[in-house]
Scaffold this motif. Structure first.
Motif, mmCIF file in Angstrom:
data_model
loop_
_atom_site.group_PDB
_atom_site.id
_atom_site.type_symbol
_atom_site.label_atom_id
_atom_site.label_comp_id
_atom_site.label_asym_id
_atom_site.label_seq_id
_atom_site.Cartn_x
_atom_site.Cartn_y
_atom_site.Cartn_z
ATOM 1 N N GLU A 86 0.831 -1.205 0.000
ATOM 2 C CA GLU A 86 0.000 0.000 0.000
ATOM 3 C C GLU A 86 0.868 1.259 0.000
ATOM 4 N N ARG A 87 1.940 1.238 0.770
ATOM 5 C CA ARG A 87 2.855 2.391 0.794
ATOM 6 C C ARG A 87 3.467 2.610 -0.586
ATOM 7 N N LEU A 88 3.813 1.535 -1.261
ATOM 8 C CA LEU A 88 4.359 1.638 -2.613
ATOM 9 C C LEU A 88 3.336 2.287 -3.542
ATOM 10 N N GLY A 89 2.102 1.822 -3.492
ATOM 11 C CA GLY A 89 1.052 2.386 -4.341
ATOM 12 C C GLY A 89 0.819 3.856 -4.069
ATOM 13 N N GLU A 90 0.796 4.236 -2.794
ATOM 14 C CA GLU A 90 0.606 5.635 -2.421
ATOM 15 C C GLU A 90 1.768 6.501 -2.914
ATOM 16 N N ALA A 91 2.985 5.969 -2.828
ATOM 17 C CA ALA A 91 4.164 6.713 -3.276
ATOM 18 C C ALA A 91 4.118 6.947 -4.782
ATOM 19 N N VAL A 92 3.715 5.928 -5.527
ATOM 20 C CA VAL A 92 3.646 6.057 -6.984
ATOM 21 C C VAL A 92 2.565 7.063 -7.373
ATOM 22 N N GLU A 93 1.410 6.999 -6.729
ATOM 23 C CA GLU A 93 0.309 7.906 -7.059
ATOM 24 C C GLU A 93 0.615 9.352 -6.690
ATOM 25 N N GLY A 94 1.299 9.570 -5.561
ATOM 26 C CA GLY A 94 1.533 10.928 -5.090
ATOM 27 C C GLY A 94 2.923 11.444 -5.366
ATOM 28 N N LEU A 95 3.617 10.810 -6.293
ATOM 29 C CA LEU A 95 5.004 11.174 -6.552
ATOM 30 C C LEU A 95 5.123 12.580 -7.124
ATOM 31 N N GLY A 96 5.968 13.373 -6.504
ATOM 32 C CA GLY A 96 6.262 14.714 -7.003
ATOM 33 C C GLY A 96 7.735 14.787 -7.334
ATOM 34 N N GLU A 97 8.372 15.873 -6.954
ATOM 35 C CA GLU A 97 9.800 16.038 -7.175
ATOM 36 C C GLU A 97 10.592 15.124 -6.238
ATOM 37 N N GLY A 98 11.731 14.689 -6.681
ATOM 38 C CA GLY A 98 12.620 13.890 -5.839
ATOM 39 C C GLY A 98 12.201 12.438 -5.766
ATOM 40 N N HIS A 99 12.593 11.793 -4.662
ATOM 41 C CA HIS A 99 12.292 10.379 -4.501
ATOM 42 C C HIS A 99 11.606 10.136 -3.159
ATOM 43 N N VAL A 100 10.977 8.981 -3.063
ATOM 44 C CA VAL A 100 10.308 8.565 -1.835
ATOM 45 C C VAL A 100 10.866 7.198 -1.456
ATOM 46 N N VAL A 101 11.348 7.064 -0.230
ATOM 47 C CA VAL A 101 11.798 5.761 0.262
ATOM 48 C C VAL A 101 10.551 4.999 0.699
ATOM 49 N N VAL A 102 10.297 3.856 0.068
ATOM 50 C CA VAL A 102 9.107 3.079 0.401
ATOM 51 C C VAL A 102 9.414 1.868 1.268
ATOM 52 N N TRP A 103 10.693 1.510 1.378
ATOM 53 C CA TRP A 103 11.064 0.369 2.212
ATOM 54 C C TRP A 103 12.538 0.463 2.584
ATOM 55 N N ARG A 104 12.819 0.124 3.834
ATOM 56 C CA ARG A 104 14.199 -0.062 4.298
ATOM 57 C C ARG A 104 14.257 -1.372 5.051
ATOM 58 N N SER A 105 15.358 -2.032 4.960
ATOM 59 C CA SER A 105 15.531 -3.302 5.646
ATOM 60 C C SER A 105 15.362 -3.118 7.151
ATOM 61 N N PRO A 106 14.551 -3.969 7.769
ATOM 62 C CA PRO A 106 14.392 -3.876 9.220
ATOM 63 C C PRO A 106 15.599 -4.429 9.975
ATOM 64 N N ASP A 107 16.468 -5.127 9.275
ATOM 65 C CA ASP A 107 17.648 -5.711 9.917
ATOM 66 C C ASP A 107 18.785 -4.704 9.942
ATOM 67 N N PRO A 108 19.360 -4.471 11.120
ATOM 68 C CA PRO A 108 20.520 -3.572 11.160
ATOM 69 C C PRO A 108 21.701 -4.210 10.444
ATOM 70 N N PRO A 109 22.653 -3.399 10.008
ATOM 71 C CA PRO A 109 23.830 -3.969 9.353
ATOM 72 C C PRO A 109 24.544 -4.931 10.283
ATOM 73 N N SER A 110 25.080 -5.965 9.704
ATOM 74 C CA SER A 110 25.830 -6.933 10.498
ATOM 75 C C SER A 110 27.113 -6.296 11.000
ATOM 76 N N PRO A 111 27.385 -6.423 12.303
ATOM 77 C CA PRO A 111 28.644 -5.872 12.807
ATOM 78 C C PRO A 111 29.806 -6.722 12.324
ATOM 79 N N LEU A 112 30.938 -6.082 12.208
ATOM 80 C CA LEU A 112 32.133 -6.838 11.857
ATOM 81 C C LEU A 112 32.514 -7.712 13.032
#
Length: 118
Positions: A86-112
C-alpha cells in the motif's frame, strides 16, 4: 518495412535478484538478499515513467523503470521483510519532485566480527 525499435534496456527478475541490461551492453544487477532500500522516483527524462531504485548497503543499486516491470517484479518486492504494498502504491500515485523511500531493511547492518589477536 517498419519494425519495433530495440529497447534501450530490459529487465530480468529472478528468485536470486534483478538485473537491468542496457543497449550498450552494461548491466546493473542486485541480489534480493543484498537489497536494503527501495525508492520510487519520477523519471525526469521521459516525465512519464516511474523508476524503482533498489540499493544495497554500499549505495550500489539497480534502477528499474516501471515500464519494464511486470507482476513478477512487484510480487517479488512483497517478499522483502515487512514490505508494504500500500505504501508503494501511495508513493507512486503521489510522486512529485525527488524520490520517496518506500522500504528499508528492518535488519541492522551486520557488525564486523571481533578478532582476537595473540
Amino acid at each position: 518495412m517498419h519494425g519495433n525499435s530495440v529497447p534501450d534496456s530490459y529487465v530480468y527478475v529472478t528468485e536470486e535478484g534483478v538485473a537491468r541490461h542496457y543497449a550498450d551492453g552494461s548491466v546493473d544487477a542486485l541480489a534480493w538478499e543484498d537489497v536494503v532500500e527501495v525508492r520510487v522516483e519520477g523519471d525526469s527524462e521521459t516525465e512519464s515513467d516511474i523508476l524503482y531504485i533498489l540499493l544495497d548497503r554500499g549505495g550500489q543499486g539497480c534502477v528499474v523503470p516501471k515500464s519494464a516491470t511486470d507482476t513478477t517484479f512487484l510480487a517479488r518486492l512483497r517478499y522483502l521483510p515487512d514490505f508494504d504494498v500500500e505504501r508503494l502504491g501511495e508513493a507512486v500515485e503521489g510522486l512529485g519532485e525527488g524520490h520517496v523511500v518506500v522500504w528499508r531493511s528492518p535488519d541492522p547492518p551486520s557488525p564486523l566480527p571481533d578478532f582476537e589477536y595473540d
